[in-house]
Design a protein around this motif. Structure first.
Motif, PDB file in Angstrom:
ATOM      1  N   ASN A  69       4.981  -5.508  -3.915  1.00 23.03           N
ATOM      2  CA  ASN A  69       6.376  -5.484  -4.344  1.00 23.03           C
ATOM      3  C   ASN A  69       7.190  -6.332  -3.360  1.00 23.03           C
ATOM      4  N   ARG A  70       7.296  -7.616  -3.691  1.00 30.00           N
ATOM      5  CA  ARG A  70       7.967  -8.544  -2.779  1.00 30.00           C
ATOM      6  C   ARG A  70       9.474  -8.302  -2.717  1.00 30.00           C
ATOM      7  N   ASP A  71      10.060  -7.794  -3.800  1.00 37.76           N
ATOM      8  CA  ASP A  71      11.499  -7.503  -3.776  1.00 37.76           C
ATOM      9  C   ASP A  71      11.797  -6.416  -2.748  1.00 37.76           C
ATOM     10  N   TRP A  72      10.969  -5.402  -2.705  1.00 35.91           N
ATOM     11  CA  TRP A  72      11.150  -4.306  -1.744  1.00 35.91           C
ATOM     12  C   TRP A  72      10.991  -4.818  -0.321  1.00 35.91           C
ATOM     13  N   LEU A  73       9.965  -5.629  -0.099  1.00 34.46           N
ATOM     14  CA  LEU A  73       9.757  -6.185   1.237  1.00 34.46           C
ATOM     15  C   LEU A  73      10.924  -7.083   1.639  1.00 34.46           C
ATOM     16  N   ALA A  74      11.434  -7.874   0.688  1.00 31.68           N
ATOM     17  CA  ALA A  74      12.568  -8.750   0.995  1.00 31.68           C
ATOM     18  C   ALA A  74      13.799  -7.937   1.375  1.00 31.68           C
ATOM     19  N   ALA A  75      13.997  -6.809   0.702  1.00 32.38           N
ATOM     20  CA  ALA A  75      15.142  -5.942   1.032  1.00 32.38           C
ATOM     21  C   ALA A  75      15.012  -5.373   2.436  1.00 32.38           C
ATOM     22  N   LEU A  76      13.782  -5.332   2.938  1.00 36.60           N
ATOM     23  CA  LEU A  76      13.531  -4.867   4.296  1.00 36.60           C
ATOM     24  C   LEU A  76      13.445  -6.041   5.278  1.00 36.60           C
ATOM     25  N   GLY A  77      13.759  -7.242   4.784  1.00 33.29           N
ATOM     26  CA  GLY A  77      13.816  -8.407   5.650  1.00 33.29           C
ATOM     27  C   GLY A  77      12.477  -8.984   6.031  1.00 33.29           C
ATOM     28  N   THR A  78      11.455  -8.766   5.178  1.00 28.05           N
ATOM     29  CA  THR A  78      10.131  -9.248   5.544  1.00 28.05           C
ATOM     30  C   THR A  78       9.374  -9.718   4.309  1.00 28.05           C
ATOM     31  N   THR A  79       8.117 -10.049   4.487  1.00 26.38           N
ATOM     32  CA  THR A  79       7.266 -10.557   3.412  1.00 26.38           C
ATOM     33  C   THR A  79       5.900  -9.894   3.489  1.00 26.38           C
ATOM     34  N   ALA A  80       5.108 -10.069   2.434  1.00 26.22           N
ATOM     35  CA  ALA A  80       3.747  -9.532   2.439  1.00 26.22           C
ATOM     36  C   ALA A  80       2.901 -10.186   3.517  1.00 26.22           C
ATOM     37  N   GLU A  81       3.211 -11.439   3.831  1.00 32.21           N
ATOM     38  CA  GLU A  81       2.461 -12.144   4.856  1.00 32.21           C
ATOM     39  C   GLU A  81       2.745 -11.581   6.256  1.00 32.21           C
ATOM     40  N   TRP A 381      -9.870  -6.819 -13.204  1.00 36.28           N
ATOM     41  CA  TRP A 381      -9.631  -5.903 -12.077  1.00 36.28           C
ATOM     42  C   TRP A 381     -10.640  -6.154 -10.954  1.00 36.28           C
ATOM     43  N   PRO A 382     -10.226  -6.130  -9.702  1.00 36.09           N
ATOM     44  CA  PRO A 382     -11.186  -6.233  -8.599  1.00 36.09           C
ATOM     45  C   PRO A 382     -12.192  -5.082  -8.651  1.00 36.09           C
ATOM     46  N   GLU A 383     -13.400  -5.381  -8.253  1.00 38.01           N
ATOM     47  CA  GLU A 383     -14.418  -4.324  -8.254  1.00 38.01           C
ATOM     48  C   GLU A 383     -14.196  -3.345  -7.122  1.00 38.01           C
ATOM     49  N   ARG A 384     -13.804  -3.844  -5.942  1.00 39.64           N
ATOM     50  CA  ARG A 384     -13.642  -2.970  -4.778  1.00 39.64           C
ATOM     51  C   ARG A 384     -12.550  -3.511  -3.870  1.00 39.64           C
ATOM     52  N   ILE A 385     -11.877  -2.590  -3.195  1.00 41.45           N
ATOM     53  CA  ILE A 385     -10.855  -2.953  -2.212  1.00 41.45           C
ATOM     54  C   ILE A 385     -10.964  -2.003  -1.020  1.00 41.45           C
ATOM     55  N   ALA A 386     -11.107  -2.567   0.161  1.00 37.86           N
ATOM     56  CA  ALA A 386     -10.957  -1.812   1.401  1.00 37.86           C
ATOM     57  C   ALA A 386      -9.543  -2.055   1.915  1.00 37.86           C
ATOM     58  N   PRO A 387      -8.962  -1.100   2.644  1.00 40.91           N
ATOM     59  CA  PRO A 387      -7.591  -1.307   3.120  1.00 40.91           C
ATOM     60  C   PRO A 387      -7.381  -2.630   3.844  1.00 40.91           C
ATOM     61  N   ALA A 388      -8.374  -3.093   4.593  1.00 40.69           N
ATOM     62  CA  ALA A 388      -8.229  -4.354   5.315  1.00 40.69           C
ATOM     63  C   ALA A 388      -8.110  -5.545   4.371  1.00 40.69           C
ATOM     64  N   ASP A 389      -8.624  -5.403   3.144  1.00 39.49           N
ATOM     65  CA  ASP A 389      -8.571  -6.505   2.174  1.00 39.49           C
ATOM     66  C   ASP A 389      -7.148  -6.823   1.735  1.00 39.49           C
ATOM     67  N   LEU A 390      -6.227  -5.893   1.962  1.00 35.75           N
ATOM     68  CA  LEU A 390      -4.847  -6.122   1.528  1.00 35.75           C
ATOM     69  C   LEU A 390      -4.184  -7.267   2.282  1.00 35.75           C
ATOM     70  N   ALA A 391      -4.819  -7.736   3.342  1.00 31.98           N
ATOM     71  CA  ALA A 391      -4.289  -8.882   4.081  1.00 31.98           C
ATOM     72  C   ALA A 391      -4.745 -10.219   3.496  1.00 31.98           C
TER      73      ALA A 391
END
Length: 416
Positions: A69-81, A381-391
């Motif tokens: 949710n990039r809009d939410w991150l932008a409202a917090l002054g940041t980005t997904a990156e 849909w991705p087959e698998r996601i580990a939390p670290a993959d979110l980067a």
């Protein structure tokens, strides 16, 4: 107008992962860091919907939200990156638990004889607090017929509201006037109470309910402390039946008395704590079942497979179903991926009593449409996601493409 109960299930999103974001949700925190399987999770959800169609129930869907949710991150002054600490919340697929989307009051209960839906603010948990704008957009599209529906924005975030998971309706029949029950929390040991009394009162006013047929009931602190972060982890109602754990409410005698005064035909099916502990109830999600009226009469409990795997729970259920009570049928569904993140069959659906002809048909499903949805999930849909993959930006693109493909298949491009 033929009023029936329609279950709108949240389609499990392609960013489904186990980041352990929900304090008080024991399954979510216990599985934090594990590998999640979004494709399997979403197909399990489709399987549950197929099962319910097979029972003769009316079924709808709510598509996943855009992630991150990039809009939410932008409202917090940041980005997904850049936002490493906020990234898990920005990717959360928790909108799949549609029981938290809104609180629904059917037309027979409201002053203007329209079905009212008040979207939940979900402000207690950061990963859910940014869901409401997309939920509002979806519900205003699905229920755009203003002659039959009114869809309200959330109550101000001053007071936490988590939607239908803390709301029950009892009635002689879905098309008859009902008694609406709002369950709020005060304290629960180390865990926050997520549903505030003032939020519940505000929703009752917004939904134009009759105060004489509206109850505000406190959830027990013991239940919250045991991991019942929502009322639907320890109680569920359908038509004239309340199915509940003995320790669900702070003042059960007062609540039961008021309920029977307002609806004398109420049947209370109470599970004794001496037989099923709160710990077993939470672990098995016995009460996070869908309690439904079957077209040919009688009621069924649609339960997660974990209920059968908890001996005390399954033994009690079998004895109950074999008796003379109102619940005679037990149905098991596999939603293990959702369960591991803290959401059972009832979490995945929002109940709306309405005439299906008044609902945007793009949100209603049959077997053919479920085939289309399953095909999109299998392909995208991705087959698998580990939390670290979110980067991984490559994963971000795949998640966005998957959602876009689904919305196109459902002809819901305006939600893109």
């Amino acid at each position: 107008m033929a009023l029936v109960e329609i279950n709108f299930d949240g389609i499990v999103g392609p960013s489904h992962n186990y980041s352990g974001l929900s304090l008080g949700n024991l399954a979510a925190t216990a599985n934090a860091g594990n590998i999640a399987f979004p494709r399997e999770a979403a197909l399990q959800g489709v399987g549950k919907m197929r099962h319910n169609l097979g029972l003769g129930l009316v079924q709808g869907v709510l598509p996943p939200h855009r992630r991150p949710n990039r809009d939410w991150l932008a409202a917090l002054g940041t980005t997904a990156e850049a936002a490493e600490s906020l990234r898990p919340a920005a990717f959360s697929a928790s909108a799949m638990w549609a029981a938290n989307a809104a609180t629904v009051s059917p037309a027979p209960d409201t002053a203007d004889a329209r079905c009212h839906l008040t979207v939940a603010n979900l402000r207690t948990m950061a990963h859910r607090s940014h869901e409401w704008p997309e939920t509002l957009a979806q519900l205003r599209l699905a229920f755009a017929d203003e002659a039959h529906f009114a869809v309200h924005e959330p109550v101000p975030a001053t007071f936490g509201d988590e939607g239908a998971a803390n709301h029950m309706r009892l009635c002689a029949g879905h098309d008859a006037p009902g008694v609406e029950v709002f369950v709020y929390g005060v304290s629960g040991g180390p865990f926050p109470a997520r549903q505030h009394l003032e939020a519940s009162r505000a929703i009752a006013r917004l939904n134009r309910l009759d105060p004489a047929r509206t109850l505000f009931v406190q959830q027990s602190g013991e239940a919250i402390a045991a991991g019942a972060f929502h009322n639907d982890v320890v109680a569920v109602a359908n038509a004239h039946v309340l199915f509940t754990h003995e320790q669900a409410f702070a003042d059960k005698a007062g609540f039961y008395g008021e309920l029977k005064r307002l609806l004398p035909e109420t049947e209370i099916v109470e599970v004794p704590a001496s037989v099923v502990s709160l710990a077993d109830a939470v672990k098995s999600y016995l009460f996070n079942a869908q309690l439904v009226s079957l077209p040919d009469g009688g009621m069924a409990l649609i339960l997660p497979g974990e209920a059968k795997e908890t001996p005390a729970v399954w033994s009690w259920l079998e004895a109950m179903a074999a008796g003379n009570g109102p619940i005679r049928r037990l149905c098991l569904v596999d939603v293990r991926q959702s369960m591991a993140n803290g959401g059972g069959p009832a979490c995945l659906r929002l109940r709306v009593v309405a005439d299906p002809a008044t609902v945007d048909p793009r949100f209603l499903v049959d077997e053919e449409k479920l085939d289309r949805i399953a095909a999109m999930i299998t392909a995208w849909w991705p087959e698998r996601i580990a939390p670290a993959d979110l980067a991984d930006p490559e994963l971000w693109g795949r998640i966005a493409a998957a959602r876009s493909a689904l919305l196109s298949a459902l002809d819901l491009g305006e939600l893109a």
